[in-house]
Design an enzyme around this catalytic site. Sequence first.
Site, short mmCIF file in Angstrom:
data_model
loop_
_atom_site.label_atom_id
_atom_site.label_comp_id
_atom_site.label_asym_id
_atom_site.label_seq_id
_atom_site.Cartn_x
_atom_site.Cartn_y
_atom_site.Cartn_z
N GLY A 45 0.78 -1.24 0.00
CA GLY A 45 0.00 0.00 0.00
C GLY A 45 0.80 1.29 0.00
N ASP A 100 0.79 3.45 4.42
CA ASP A 100 -0.31 4.09 3.69
C ASP A 100 -1.34 4.69 4.65
OD1 ASP A 100 -1.15 1.59 4.56
OD2 ASP A 100 -1.93 0.92 2.63
N ASP A 103 -4.35 2.73 11.18
CA ASP A 103 -5.73 2.45 11.55
C ASP A 103 -5.76 2.09 13.05
OD1 ASP A 103 -8.46 1.94 10.92
OD2 ASP A 103 -8.06 -0.18 10.69
N ARG A 165 -5.57 0.11 -6.10
CA ARG A 165 -4.31 0.70 -5.65
C ARG A 165 -3.80 1.74 -6.64
NH1 ARG A 165 -2.37 -2.44 -1.38
NH2 ARG A 165 -2.66 -4.68 -1.52
P1 5GP Z 1 -3.46 -1.21 11.49
O1 5GP Z 1 -2.51 -2.25 11.98
O2 5GP Z 1 -3.05 0.19 11.77
O3 5GP Z 1 -4.86 -1.47 11.96
O4 5GP Z 1 -3.56 -1.51 9.96
C1 5GP Z 1 -3.14 -0.73 8.97
C2 5GP Z 1 -3.44 -1.46 7.67
O5 5GP Z 1 -4.85 -1.76 7.58
C3 5GP Z 1 -3.13 -0.55 6.51
O6 5GP Z 1 -1.80 -0.70 6.09
C4 5GP Z 1 -4.15 -1.01 5.48
O7 5GP Z 1 -3.62 -2.08 4.74
C5 5GP Z 1 -5.33 -1.50 6.27
N1 5GP Z 1 -6.40 -0.46 6.34
C6 5GP Z 1 -6.82 0.18 7.42
N2 5GP Z 1 -7.79 1.08 7.12
C7 5GP Z 1 -7.97 1.00 5.78
C8 5GP Z 1 -8.83 1.68 4.85
O8 5GP Z 1 -9.63 2.57 5.16
N3 5GP Z 1 -8.71 1.31 3.55
C9 5GP Z 1 -7.84 0.35 3.13
N4 5GP Z 1 -7.82 0.10 1.81
N5 5GP Z 1 -7.02 -0.31 3.97
C10 5GP Z 1 -7.08 0.00 5.29
#
Ligand code: 5GP
Length: 179
Positions: A45, A100, A103, A165
């Site tokens: 990403g 990217d 979250d 993407r």
């Molecule tokens: P975290 O470990 O912070 O929860 O996860 C981050 C990953 O979750 C990001 O690198 C991405 O791949 C995915 N992700 C989280 N939110 C989104 C979103 O709104 N859209 C997309 N496409 N991927 C997301």
Amino acid sequence: MNPNIKKVLISEEEIVKRCRELAKDIDRDYANNPRKVLFVALLKGSVPFLSELIKRVEMDVEIDFMDVSSYDGTESIGDIKINKDLNTSVKGVDIILVEDIVDTGRTLSTVKKMLQNKGANSVKIVTLLDKPSRRIIDIKADYIGFEVENEFVVGFGLDFNQKYRNLPYVGVLKEECYK
Ligand code: 5GP
């Protein structure tokens, strides 16, 4: 515009402009830095964001890639699995982790700890997007492109089932595409 996109949240022009600003901030913060600066991008990403960002960075930097995923598929839950590790040693290196979107914060906090355990001198985080309302682990990126609401976004590297993407903007998918 792609027919499956409900609305564009952040245009290509805005992203390019913000990347210039972030690169300036990074150049300023690492001015006269005596150590190697390594951008570590998390596949897949962060690739479009990395390429837009590093074009604007003026200091000498190196790049490398890691591919990590959660054990539980699409949702980011718990431990992460390393699908591809770095090719470069990080001992004594100043790392800028490129993501990217932050979250829940689980991916970045785990990868950051891994890199610190491997002897990196410092680990900072630059992310294109930040979704603070979803945070579970208390982690803050050092450089943030844009803050977004709690909506599932795609484009500029972000996917839904590996699609979208390649969109040059960040947008919101139409509901019928994922329901
Ligand atoms: P975290 O470990 O912070 O929860 O996860 C981050 C990953 O979750 C990001 O690198 C991405 O791949 C995915 N992700 C989280 N939110 C989104 C979103 O709104 N859209 C997309 N496409 N991927 C997301």
